[in-house]
Design a protein around this motif. Structure first.
Motif, PDB file in Angstrom:
ATOM      1  N   UNK A   1       0.843  -1.204   0.000  1.00  0.00           N
ATOM      2  CA  UNK A   1       0.000   0.000   0.000  1.00  0.00           C
ATOM      3  C   UNK A   1       0.878   1.255   0.000  1.00  0.00           C
ATOM      4  N   UNK A   2       1.906   1.227   0.827  1.00  0.00           N
ATOM      5  CA  UNK A   2       2.771   2.406   0.930  1.00  0.00           C
ATOM      6  C   UNK A   2       3.440   2.685  -0.411  1.00  0.00           C
ATOM      7  N   UNK A   3       3.876   1.625  -1.097  1.00  0.00           N
ATOM      8  CA  UNK A   3       4.551   1.833  -2.375  1.00  0.00           C
ATOM      9  C   UNK A   3       3.584   2.396  -3.426  1.00  0.00           C
ATOM     10  N   UNK A   4       2.412   1.800  -3.555  1.00  0.00           N
ATOM     11  CA  UNK A   4       1.470   2.271  -4.585  1.00  0.00           C
ATOM     12  C   UNK A   4       0.908   3.659  -4.267  1.00  0.00           C
ATOM     13  N   UNK A   5       0.591   3.869  -3.008  1.00  0.00           N
ATOM     14  CA  UNK A   5      -0.176   5.075  -2.693  1.00  0.00           C
ATOM     15  C   UNK A   5       0.692   6.300  -2.475  1.00  0.00           C
ATOM     16  N   UNK A   6       1.998   6.100  -2.334  1.00  0.00           N
ATOM     17  CA  UNK A   6       2.796   7.258  -1.930  1.00  0.00           C
ATOM     18  C   UNK A   6       3.027   8.239  -3.068  1.00  0.00           C
ATOM     19  N   UNK A   7       3.210   9.491  -2.674  1.00  0.00           N
ATOM     20  CA  UNK A   7       3.558  10.546  -3.625  1.00  0.00           C
ATOM     21  C   UNK A   7       4.826  11.228  -3.143  1.00  0.00           C
ATOM     22  N   UNK A   8       5.309  12.175  -3.937  1.00  0.00           N
ATOM     23  CA  UNK A   8       6.564  12.847  -3.589  1.00  0.00           C
ATOM     24  C   UNK A   8       6.357  13.818  -2.429  1.00  0.00           C
ATOM     25  N   UNK A   9       7.355  13.912  -1.588  1.00  0.00           N
ATOM     26  CA  UNK A   9       7.428  14.919  -0.521  1.00  0.00           C
ATOM     27  C   UNK A   9       6.128  15.022   0.282  1.00  0.00           C
ATOM     28  N   UNK A  10       5.493  16.182   0.244  1.00  0.00           N
ATOM     29  CA  UNK A  10       4.282  16.405   1.044  1.00  0.00           C
ATOM     30  C   UNK A  10       3.007  15.929   0.345  1.00  0.00           C
ATOM     31  N   UNK A  11       3.171  15.334  -0.791  1.00  0.00           N
ATOM     32  CA  UNK A  11       2.046  14.756  -1.557  1.00  0.00           C
ATOM     33  C   UNK A  11       1.024  15.809  -1.981  1.00  0.00           C
ATOM     34  N   UNK A  12       1.502  17.032  -2.151  1.00  0.00           N
ATOM     35  CA  UNK A  12       0.618  18.121  -2.568  1.00  0.00           C
ATOM     36  C   UNK A  12       0.221  17.912  -4.037  1.00  0.00           C
ATOM     37  N   UNK A  13       1.205  17.627  -4.883  1.00  0.00           N
ATOM     38  CA  UNK A  13       0.894  17.411  -6.295  1.00  0.00           C
ATOM     39  C   UNK A  13      -0.015  16.205  -6.471  1.00  0.00           C
ATOM     40  N   UNK A  14       0.257  15.147  -5.680  1.00  0.00           N
ATOM     41  CA  UNK A  14      -0.567  13.953  -5.828  1.00  0.00           C
ATOM     42  C   UNK A  14      -2.035  14.296  -5.588  1.00  0.00           C
ATOM     43  N   UNK A  15      -2.315  15.065  -4.552  1.00  0.00           N
ATOM     44  CA  UNK A  15      -3.720  15.401  -4.280  1.00  0.00           C
ATOM     45  C   UNK A  15      -4.250  16.444  -5.249  1.00  0.00           C
ATOM     46  N   UNK A  16      -3.373  17.370  -5.640  1.00  0.00           N
ATOM     47  CA  UNK A  16      -3.775  18.387  -6.616  1.00  0.00           C
ATOM     48  C   UNK A  16      -4.235  17.731  -7.924  1.00  0.00           C
ATOM     49  N   UNK A  17      -3.581  16.638  -8.310  1.00  0.00           N
ATOM     50  CA  UNK A  17      -3.958  15.989  -9.572  1.00  0.00           C
ATOM     51  C   UNK A  17      -5.450  15.719  -9.628  1.00  0.00           C
ATOM     52  N   UNK A  18      -5.995  15.209  -8.554  1.00  0.00           N
ATOM     53  CA  UNK A  18      -7.430  14.936  -8.542  1.00  0.00           C
ATOM     54  C   UNK A  18      -8.220  16.218  -8.297  1.00  0.00           C
ATOM     55  N   UNK A  19      -7.753  17.021  -7.354  1.00  0.00           N
ATOM     56  CA  UNK A  19      -8.492  18.233  -6.990  1.00  0.00           C
ATOM     57  C   UNK A  19      -8.614  19.190  -8.181  1.00  0.00           C
ATOM     58  N   UNK A  20      -7.603  19.198  -9.056  1.00  0.00           N
ATOM     59  CA  UNK A  20      -7.612  20.157 -10.169  1.00  0.00           C
ATOM     60  C   UNK A  20      -8.842  19.967 -11.060  1.00  0.00           C
ATOM     61  N   UNK A  21      -9.307  18.737 -11.158  1.00  0.00           N
ATOM     62  CA  UNK A  21     -10.509  18.514 -11.985  1.00  0.00           C
ATOM     63  C   UNK A  21     -11.709  19.260 -11.413  1.00  0.00           C
TER      64      UNK A  21
ATOM     65  N   UNK B   1       9.430   7.648 -20.797  1.00  0.00           N
ATOM     66  CA  UNK B   1       9.227   8.434 -19.577  1.00  0.00           C
ATOM     67  C   UNK B   1      10.302   9.503 -19.475  1.00  0.00           C
ATOM     68  N   UNK B   2       9.869  10.757 -19.365  1.00  0.00           N
ATOM     69  CA  UNK B   2      10.818  11.870 -19.361  1.00  0.00           C
ATOM     70  C   UNK B   2      10.754  12.702 -18.073  1.00  0.00           C
ATOM     71  N   UNK B   3       9.987  12.212 -17.102  1.00  0.00           N
ATOM     72  CA  UNK B   3       9.870  12.994 -15.862  1.00  0.00           C
ATOM     73  C   UNK B   3      10.581  12.338 -14.687  1.00  0.00           C
ATOM     74  N   UNK B   4      11.450  11.354 -14.964  1.00  0.00           N
ATOM     75  CA  UNK B   4      12.060  10.641 -13.846  1.00  0.00           C
ATOM     76  C   UNK B   4      13.549  10.382 -14.047  1.00  0.00           C
ATOM     77  N   UNK B   5      14.346  11.457 -14.306  1.00  0.00           N
ATOM     78  CA  UNK B   5      15.791  11.248 -14.410  1.00  0.00           C
ATOM     79  C   UNK B   5      16.347  10.739 -13.076  1.00  0.00           C
ATOM     80  N   UNK B   6      15.656  11.071 -12.012  1.00  0.00           N
ATOM     81  CA  UNK B   6      15.960  10.486 -10.700  1.00  0.00           C
ATOM     82  C   UNK B   6      14.608  10.221 -10.062  1.00  0.00           C
ATOM     83  N   UNK B   7      14.517   9.135  -9.315  1.00  0.00           N
ATOM     84  CA  UNK B   7      13.227   8.820  -8.720  1.00  0.00           C
ATOM     85  C   UNK B   7      12.938   9.758  -7.553  1.00  0.00           C
ATOM     86  N   UNK B   8      11.689  10.234  -7.478  1.00  0.00           N
ATOM     87  CA  UNK B   8      11.301  11.145  -6.394  1.00  0.00           C
ATOM     88  C   UNK B   8      11.364  10.481  -5.029  1.00  0.00           C
TER      89      UNK B   8
END
Ligand code: 173
Length: 495
Positions: free
Chosen positions: A129-149, A264-271
């Motif tokens: 669960x931790x691996x699938x559900x986690x986002x980078x840092x404070x997970x702001x972008x992860x939640x924004x992705x859905x909220x932006x809609x 994939x061009x957004x992961x030159x280093x893993x977050x």
């Protein structure tokens, strides 16, 4: 049992100087391989002389040992009845999990994609669960992705004859029953013992495209072998520092019928995904402090297995990709207008506006917001037909899909929701998740007054909410709040 090794004879080789492990009933001498193991030696040594199958499976495709361990080190079958079963200490967390599994809601009680996430959260193993559900840092972008809609609202048209709805479309020339695809996500066996082939079967049942991840738990060939009839798959590619390896992967994918190459061009280093790191940290044997192993296991399995990814990948490489394949080339993880225009100029066939599910750069903008910026710029230049634009991240509802299509996307990628449906309910779960989206889509197309995908256009949307920048309030998303884990602070030691 002549010829088979005994558990006791394997167990003798339980050190750095002689290290054998059992995987799927066969013994392997990995002593010399220890320093080369991308995930570090320590994790192998934890299983020295023992059966490592359970830890091995999610992270290694089944052809790994064949490919990477010299055949002289393949020691043959082990009589598994002689292998001492380790007395596993009773893990109260696991007991609780099993108890929750026994009380799982019926599949019919899941009405939307977020429901699968809320169930998966309570029935998956904690590390998975931790691996699938986690986002980078404070997970702001992860939640924004859905909220932006939720910043985009509809301007539906009325009195359109909406008796017959046709939601079929094409993506990179492939006809699909609905404008979403199963996007690439790594390590499918963390969620389900059969891994990515479950998604292959569901994609077939619903006539949608599956993007095969470079870092799948199943081997690439297993995932292709699982395809049925004229089912279409694409390949997601992490580019290896060794371009010959990359060339082989791409050529093989094309030969096996893949119809698109998503680089994939957004992961030159893993977050940094701290929820993932924290769960790994509490795993026995994967503690960072002990020395002798230069791989920092606290960063989780993902970082260890991603060390081959080439951070030097650049625009200069695009002509090379075009020279080695006829598959359409799509850049996955583009995040601004300038780079979309550059992708057109470089002759790419598509882009995915994506921030990697909020797992890479924190406070990267959502794909849907970038889409609203990109499409007018393409139209201004008359370039909107020169490139197919896709979006992923945060798609949970057919209304999300509709908003992306109204803005001009060809389709959307959906990743985590299908993983969660698969983890909680297997193939039936993914099947239901896809059906729910189709049902929502049909209803919502009726309600906005569009009968075909071609009818979807920007006039059906009010996008003023996007102009608030990143400060505007959106209605609170109660389903999301139920599924979302607040991030944790470090834990104190047990008394
Ligand atoms: O997002 C990820 O976790 C991911 O893309 C990845 C990359 C390398 C290894 C495993 C997963």
């Amino acid at each position: 049992m002549a010829g088979k090794l005994t558990g006791a004879s394997v167990a003798e080789h339980n050190s750095k100087d002689s290290c054998w492990v059992i995987v799927h009933g066969k013994a392997y001498d990995v002593t010399e391989f220890l320093p080369e193991h991308p995930g570090g030696q320590k994790i192998i040594l934890k299983y020295a002389g023992k059966d490592a199958t359970e830890e091995f499976d999610p992270i290694h495709p089944p052809d790994t040992l064949d490919k990477y361990l010299d055949h002289s080190k393949h020691l043959g079958e082990v009589d598994m009845s002689t292998v001492e079963q380790e007395e596993k200490a009773v893990d109260p967390e696991e007991t609780d999990r099993q108890e929750r599994i026994s009380r799982m809601p019926s599949l019919a009680a899941c009405y939307n994609l977020m429901d699968f996430e809320a169930v998966a959260r309570r029935v998956m193993k904690k590390t998975a669960w931790a691996y699938y559900s986690s986002g980078a840092d404070d997970e702001i972008t992860m939640r924004e992705n859905h909220a932006a809609f939720h910043k985009i609202w509809f301007r539906p048209r009325i009195l359109v004859d909406v008796e017959n709805i046709d939601m079929t479309t094409t993506m990179l020339g492939t006809k699909c029953s609905i404008p979403f695809y199963v996007t690439a996500t790594a390590l499918g066996k963390l969620g389900h013992p059969e891994g990515e082939v479950v998604l292959t079967k569901a994609a077939h049942a619903h006539n949608v495209v599956q993007m095969i991840p470079t870092l799948a738990s199943c081997s690439f060939d297993e995932i292709v072998d699982a395809k049925q009839g004229d089912q279409v798959q694409w390949l997601q590619l992490y580019v290896n520092k060794d371009r010959e390896i990359t060339r082989k992967i791409v050529e093989h994918a094309e030969k096996r019928g893949c119809k698109g190459l998503f680089i994939t061009v957004d992961a030159p280093q893993l977050g940094r995904r701290e929820k993932d790191m924290r769960s790994k940290f509490s795993d026995a044997g994967s503690n960072v402090q002990s020395g002798g192993d230069n791989i920092d296991r606290s960063q989780g399995a993902a970082r260890a297995i991603s060390s081959f990814i080439d951070p030097a990948l650049s625009w200069k490489d695009i002509p090379w990709f075009k020279s080695i394949t006829k598959m359409p080339i799509v850049l996955k993880g583009v995040q601004c207008v300038e780079d979309v225009l550059r992708a057109v100029e470089a002759g790419c066939d598509g882009v995915v506006l994506s921030n990697h599910g909020g797992r890479q750069l924190e406070t990267a903008r959502s794909g849907i917001e970038v889409l609203a910026e990109v499409m007018p710029a393409l139209r201004e230049r008359g370039w909107e037909k020169r490139i197919e634009v896709y979006v992923d991240g945060g798609v949970r509802r057919a209304t999300d899909i509709l908003k992306a299509l109204c803005l001009g996307a060809k389709g959307v990628g959906i990743g985590r929701p299908f993983l969660f449906a698969m983890s909680a309910y297997g193939l039936e779960g993914v099947d239901r998740a896809m059906q729910l989206l189709k049902d929502e889509m049909e209803m919502n197309m009726r309600l906005i007054g569009a009968t075909r995908v071609e009818d979807l256009n920007p006039s059906l949307l009010d996008t003023r909410g996007l102009l608030n920048g990143h400060t505007g309030f959106v209605p609170s998303d109660t389903l999301g709040l139920g599924a979302y884990d607040p991030l944790e602070a470090p834990r104190f030691n047990e008394k």
